[in-house]
Design an enzyme around this catalytic site. Structure first.
Site, mmCIF file in Angstrom:
data_model
loop_
_atom_site.group_PDB
_atom_site.id
_atom_site.type_symbol
_atom_site.label_atom_id
_atom_site.label_comp_id
_atom_site.label_asym_id
_atom_site.label_seq_id
_atom_site.Cartn_x
_atom_site.Cartn_y
_atom_site.Cartn_z
ATOM 1 N N ASP A 168 -3.828 -4.688 -13.465
ATOM 2 C CA ASP A 168 -3.882 -3.381 -12.619
ATOM 3 C C ASP A 168 -4.724 -3.442 -11.557
ATOM 4 O O ASP A 168 -6.333 -3.861 -12.016
ATOM 5 C CB ASP A 168 -4.169 -2.165 -13.095
ATOM 6 C CG ASP A 168 -4.343 -0.309 -12.898
ATOM 7 O OD1 ASP A 168 -3.255 0.126 -13.909
ATOM 8 O OD2 ASP A 168 -4.695 0.128 -12.059
ATOM 9 N N ASP A 200 -4.688 -7.648 -7.794
ATOM 10 C CA ASP A 200 -3.850 -7.136 -6.794
ATOM 11 C C ASP A 200 -2.604 -7.887 -6.920
ATOM 12 O O ASP A 200 -2.761 -9.365 -6.998
ATOM 13 C CB ASP A 200 -4.974 -6.887 -4.915
ATOM 14 C CG ASP A 200 -3.835 -6.935 -4.499
ATOM 15 O OD1 ASP A 200 -2.186 -6.688 -4.712
ATOM 16 O OD2 ASP A 200 -4.257 -6.665 -3.306
ATOM 17 N N VAL A 201 -1.264 -7.426 -7.070
ATOM 18 C CA VAL A 201 -0.321 -8.242 -7.485
ATOM 19 C C VAL A 201 0.719 -8.942 -6.483
ATOM 20 O O VAL A 201 0.504 -9.513 -7.204
ATOM 21 C CB VAL A 201 0.711 -6.932 -8.489
ATOM 22 C CG1 VAL A 201 -0.208 -7.259 -10.229
ATOM 23 C CG2 VAL A 201 1.182 -6.242 -7.784
ATOM 24 N N TYR A 203 10.531 1.864 0.240
ATOM 25 C CA TYR A 203 10.409 2.032 -1.428
ATOM 26 C C TYR A 203 11.592 1.927 -1.426
ATOM 27 O O TYR A 203 11.464 1.607 -2.207
ATOM 28 C CB TYR A 203 9.447 3.753 -1.441
ATOM 29 C CG TYR A 203 9.609 3.821 -3.546
ATOM 30 C CD1 TYR A 203 8.967 3.133 -3.354
ATOM 31 C CD2 TYR A 203 10.718 4.063 -3.855
ATOM 32 C CE1 TYR A 203 8.152 3.690 -4.462
ATOM 33 C CE2 TYR A 203 10.088 4.751 -4.946
ATOM 34 C CZ TYR A 203 9.432 4.162 -5.440
ATOM 35 O OH TYR A 203 9.130 4.244 -7.087
ATOM 36 N N LYS A 233 11.925 -1.441 -3.869
ATOM 37 C CA LYS A 233 12.787 -0.812 -4.564
ATOM 38 C C LYS A 233 14.361 -2.341 -5.071
ATOM 39 O O LYS A 233 14.208 -2.786 -5.938
ATOM 40 C CB LYS A 233 12.657 0.554 -5.901
ATOM 41 C CG LYS A 233 11.346 0.747 -5.959
ATOM 42 C CD LYS A 233 10.531 -0.106 -7.379
ATOM 43 C CE LYS A 233 9.612 0.890 -7.534
ATOM 44 N NZ LYS A 233 9.002 -0.160 -8.368
ATOM 45 N N THR A 247 3.778 12.305 -13.224
ATOM 46 C CA THR A 247 2.568 11.103 -13.426
ATOM 47 C C THR A 247 1.759 11.263 -12.160
ATOM 48 O O THR A 247 2.828 11.802 -10.801
ATOM 49 C CB THR A 247 2.786 9.561 -13.539
ATOM 50 O OG1 THR A 247 3.548 9.293 -11.587
ATOM 51 C CG2 THR A 247 4.084 9.120 -14.180
#
Length: 229
Positions: free
Chosen positions: A34, A47-48, A138, A142, A173
Site C-alpha cells: 500500500d 507505489d504499485v 477511470y 478499469k 469507502t
C-alpha cells in the site's frame, strides 16, 4: 484453517482491507502492499506503478511469509472530470496505477502462482462495463484491467493458475466523498438494491474466487447492487 499465503495491494483501507480480513479469517498469512500502509500487519509501503519497487516489495514479503498462493490487486484511486479537462498526466497516472499496478504485481508473483497453482483476483469496476459520465479515464483504465485479466487467464490456464476479476459498483469507502454523486439519494434510488455496495460484500466475492471457485478463470463477478445486470 490453512497455511496458505496471500498478497493484497491497497490492503490498508477500503475494499483491500476487507479482503485482508476475509482471507485472514480463512487462515491465510496475508501480506499487504500500500502507498500508505499505516499500521496494517505484514505491510510494505510501495507505489504499485513502480515495477522495480513492486518486485522488491514482493520479494521482501515472500521471504517473510512464503510463496504466494493468492494475489488480489485492489490498489487504486478515483476521480471524475470531463474528458476535455483530463490532462495527459492524469491519463497516464490513471493507467499507470490501475493497469500498470496490476501488470507489475502479476509479473512479480506469477512464478509463485504457477508453483502453487494459485489464484489472482483483480478489482476492476462496474464503470469498466457500463461507463459513466465524467469517468472516461477511470473507466478506460478499469476496462483495460478486464482485457488483461481475460488474456492472462488464457495464457496461464495450462499451468493451473486462475485469473479472475470483480467489478464493484459504487462502494461505501473513503474513496467516495460525502458529496459524491454516487452517494446522492436520486442515484441510489435507481439501483435495484437502493444502496451502495459494502467493502465486506466485495471481499466475500473475492474470497469465493480465491478459495472456492476452482472451476473459474477469466471471469468477472459484478458486485454492484444491480447497477449492471
Amino acid at each position: 484453517m490453512t497455511d496458505k499465503v496471500a498478497l493484497v495491494t491497497g490492503g490498508a483501507s477500503g475494499i483491500g482491507a476487507a479482503v485482508v480480513d476475509a482471507l485472514t479469517a480463512r487462515g491465510y498469512r496475508v501480506g499487504c502492499l500500500d502507498l500508505n500502509p499505516g499500521a496494517a500487519a505484514n505491510s510494505v509501503a510501495v507505489d504499485v506503478s513502480d515495477a522495480d519497487a513492486v518486485a522488491r516489495a514482493v520479494g521482501k514479503l515472500r521471504d517473510e511469509l512464503g510463496t504466494f498462493d493468492a494475489v488480489v490487486t485492489s490498489a487504486g484511486y478515483y476521480e471524475m472530470a470531463p474528458v476535455s479537462d483530463i490532462s495527459e498526466n492524469a491519463w497516464r497516472r490513471m493507467l499507470r496505477v490501475h493497469l500498470g499496478g496490476l501488470v507489475n504485481v502479476a509479473r512479480a508473483t506469477l512464478p509463485d502462482l504457477r508453483a502453487t497453482r494459485g489464484s489472482l483476483v483483480a478489482v476492476a469496476s462496474e464503470l469498466a462495463v457500463g461507463g459513466g459520465d465524467e469517468d472516461a479515464h477511470y473507466a478506460a483504465a478499469k476496462g483495460a484491467i478486464l482485457g488483461f485479466v481475460r488474456s492472462l487467464a488464457a495464457e496461464t490456464a495450462g499451468s493451473g493458475v486462475r485469473i479472475n476479476a470483480v467489478a464493484p459498483g459504487p462502494t461505501d469507502t473513503p474513496l467516495l466523498a460525502p458529496d459524491s454523486p454516487w452517494r446522492a439519494d436520486d442515484y441510489l434510488q435507481m439501483l435495484p438494491l437502493r444502496r451502495l455496495t459494502t467493502p465486506a460484500e466485495v471481499a466475500r466475492c473475492v474470497e469465493y474466487l480465491v478459495c472456492d471457485a476452482t472451476f473459474s478463470t477469466g471471469d468477472v463477478v459484478n458486485v454492484n447492487s444491480g447497477a449492471v445486470i
